[in-house]
Design an enzyme around this catalytic site. Structure first.
Site, PDB file in Angstrom:
ATOM      1  N   SER A 184       0.821  -1.250   0.023  1.00 32.28           N
ATOM      2  CA  SER A 184       0.058   0.058  -0.004  1.00 32.28           C
ATOM      3  C   SER A 184       0.689   1.419   0.123  1.00 32.28           C
ATOM      4  O   SER A 184       0.470   2.326  -0.324  1.00 32.28           O
ATOM      5  CB  SER A 184      -0.881  -0.135   1.209  1.00 32.28           C
ATOM      6  OG  SER A 184      -0.418   0.141   2.501  1.00 32.28           O
ATOM      7  N   ALA A 217      -1.508   0.818  10.648  1.00 33.90           N
ATOM      8  CA  ALA A 217      -0.674  -0.497  10.741  1.00 33.90           C
ATOM      9  C   ALA A 217      -0.839  -1.080   9.460  1.00 33.90           C
ATOM     10  O   ALA A 217      -1.839  -1.154   9.029  1.00 33.90           O
ATOM     11  CB  ALA A 217      -1.135  -1.099  11.998  1.00 33.90           C
ATOM     12  N   PRO A 218       0.156  -1.966   8.851  1.00 34.63           N
ATOM     13  CA  PRO A 218       1.570  -2.023   9.597  1.00 34.63           C
ATOM     14  C   PRO A 218       2.524  -0.763   9.267  1.00 34.63           C
ATOM     15  O   PRO A 218       3.636  -0.822   9.701  1.00 34.63           O
ATOM     16  CB  PRO A 218       1.935  -3.276   8.759  1.00 34.63           C
ATOM     17  CG  PRO A 218       1.646  -3.302   7.491  1.00 34.63           C
ATOM     18  CD  PRO A 218       0.181  -2.781   7.825  1.00 34.63           C
ATOM     19  N   GLY A 219       1.961   0.007   8.473  1.00 33.95           N
ATOM     20  CA  GLY A 219       2.814   1.220   8.238  1.00 33.95           C
ATOM     21  C   GLY A 219       3.199   1.528   6.889  1.00 33.95           C
ATOM     22  O   GLY A 219       4.307   2.393   6.503  1.00 33.95           O
ATOM     23  N   GLY A 220       2.683   1.120   5.763  1.00 38.83           N
ATOM     24  CA  GLY A 220       2.827   1.447   4.537  1.00 38.83           C
ATOM     25  C   GLY A 220       2.885   2.868   4.195  1.00 38.83           C
ATOM     26  O   GLY A 220       3.875   3.481   3.420  1.00 38.83           O
ATOM     27  N   ASP A 256      -8.825   4.806  18.271  1.00 37.20           N
ATOM     28  CA  ASP A 256      -9.923   4.807  17.292  1.00 37.20           C
ATOM     29  C   ASP A 256      -9.538   5.990  16.397  1.00 37.20           C
ATOM     30  O   ASP A 256      -9.439   7.271  16.848  1.00 37.20           O
ATOM     31  CB  ASP A 256     -11.340   4.827  17.877  1.00 37.20           C
ATOM     32  CG  ASP A 256     -12.453   4.842  16.972  1.00 37.20           C
ATOM     33  OD1 ASP A 256     -12.139   4.988  15.726  1.00 37.20           O
ATOM     34  OD2 ASP A 256     -13.239   4.694  17.254  1.00 37.20           O
ATOM     35  N   LYS A 301     -12.791   4.149  -0.335  1.00 41.01           N
ATOM     36  CA  LYS A 301     -13.164   2.949  -1.035  1.00 41.01           C
ATOM     37  C   LYS A 301     -14.496   2.805  -1.598  1.00 41.01           C
ATOM     38  O   LYS A 301     -15.475   2.873  -0.779  1.00 41.01           O
ATOM     39  CB  LYS A 301     -13.021   1.833   0.242  1.00 41.01           C
ATOM     40  CG  LYS A 301     -11.940   1.876   1.147  1.00 41.01           C
ATOM     41  CD  LYS A 301     -10.473   1.631   0.397  1.00 41.01           C
ATOM     42  CE  LYS A 301      -9.224   2.007   1.333  1.00 41.01           C
ATOM     43  NZ  LYS A 301      -8.263   1.557   0.725  1.00 41.01           N
TER      44      LYS A 301
END
Length: 348
Positions: A184, A217-220, A256, A301
């Site tokens: 990503s 997460a995970p940090g792209g 959140d 999306k």
């Protein structure tokens, strides 16, 4: 044919068609769309030649779902396999123009990939023939695109480099960095390249700036900010990439993303959360309107149905929140799938 060829993502021909039809109507240009699903391009055919508004229609910066938009100057069918170059040269002689460069392209489809080898070899031959006829001049104002939807059919298109996408097929080719935690990362890398110009990237992505990554997460996406020495607060209940955390530029907050807010304004908000697009649009609009961030890049999306309608709704949420103070740019990037990427900021 008089009109425009638009390259798009396969499966999004309908959205591209709706968008160019709306843009043409806003400029008072009469015409109709020819499109087939999964062709990865559409045609907008004008009713009469010489439409003054065509340059404004042939501008991918004004469109979301088009990677490239090109005015057509000639269309040739049933090209003989033994000599495709001769009829193209005849058409170019009739146009009586010189070209800064030549791109020979095919659609971004499986069939188009099969044409790639042909386009490369034919492109070399075409350029050589055009040079011999002195049809190529680096100082010429336009670039020639020879678009082959199939090997015996070509659209010859004229692009003004200041308006057109600079990349073949409108696709910037980016290399996935092996140390990035997810693919990503290419979305944000492409967004910086496509949605910002060189001057903006230089001014707005300086070392030491601050950012928040919602749903990190995970940090792209965080990776793209860190590689530019931007300090990031990564908001996600999931784990972040260990190597990324060792950079010293990332603070991981398990919270959140829809509720957390920074204690003071940040330079950037980025967001790639899997959520309803209108909910994400409303969240980012609130951050910008409240002054919690200066600029934002985020993905929407899109649903399976009425994707164009949902796009318009989400952008209207942003425009309503920002009013005349808003700068909003959106594009379906090459590395996007069922989504679009949006840049937004308050101008003052």
């Amino acid at each position: 044919m008089h009109g425009v060829i638009l390259y798009c993502r396969a499966g999004f021909e309908s959205e591209c068609a709706q968008e160019i039809a709306a843009l043409a109507a806003s400029h008072g240009v009469a015409g109709h769309v020819r499109a087939l699903r999964d062709d990865a391009f559409i045609e907008f055919v004008t009713a009469t030649p010489g439409e003054d508004a065509l340059p404004r229609l042939a501008d991918p910066r004004a469109l979301i779902f088009a990677r490239q938009a090109l005015p057509v100057v000639a269309q040739l069918r049933d090209l003989p396999s033994r000599d495709r170059i001769a009829p193209i040269l005849d058409a170019l002689r009739a146009i009586d123009a010189r070209w800064a460069e030549v791109l020979v392209e095919a659609p971004d489809t499986n069939d188009g990939k099969a044409l790639a080898t042909f386009c490369r070899s034919f492109g070399n031959a075409l350029v050589g023939a055009m040079k011999r006829m002195r049809l190529i001049d680096a100082a010429a104002p336009r670039r020639l695109h020879a678009f082959f939807p199939q090997s015996d059919k070509v659209y010859l298109c004229a692009a003004e480099p200041s308006r057109a996408s600079p990349w073949p097929r409108g696709i910037p080719r980016l290399k996935f960095p092996r140390e990035a935690p997810s693919r990503s990362t290419l979305k944000l890398d492409e967004a910086f390249l496509v949605l910002l110009d060189e001057n903006e990237r230089e001014r707005w992505l300086q070392p030491g700036m601050s950012a928040v990554d919602l749903g990190a997460a995970p940090g792209g996406w965080t990776y793209q900010l860190v590689r530019r020495s931007v300090r990031v607060v990564a908001i996600d209940n999931g784990p972040m990439d260990a190597a990324l955390m060792q950079s010293g530029l990332v603070t991981h907050v398990r919270a959140d993303g829809f509720r957390w807010r920074p204690p003071k304004p940040v330079d950037w908000l980025v967001c790639d959360m899997v959520e309803q697009p209108r909910r994400v649009a409303a969240l980012v609009a609130q951050w910008l309107a409240d002054g919690a961030c200066r600029r934002a890049i985020f993905n929407l999306k899109l649903p399976m149905k009425k994707r164009y309608d949902e796009t318009l709704l989400c952008l209207s949420i942003l425009r309503e929140a920002l009013g005349a103070k808003g700068d909003i740019r959106a594009r379906q990037l090459y590395h996007d799938r069922e989504e679009i990427t949006v840049f937004a900021r308050r101008t003052h």
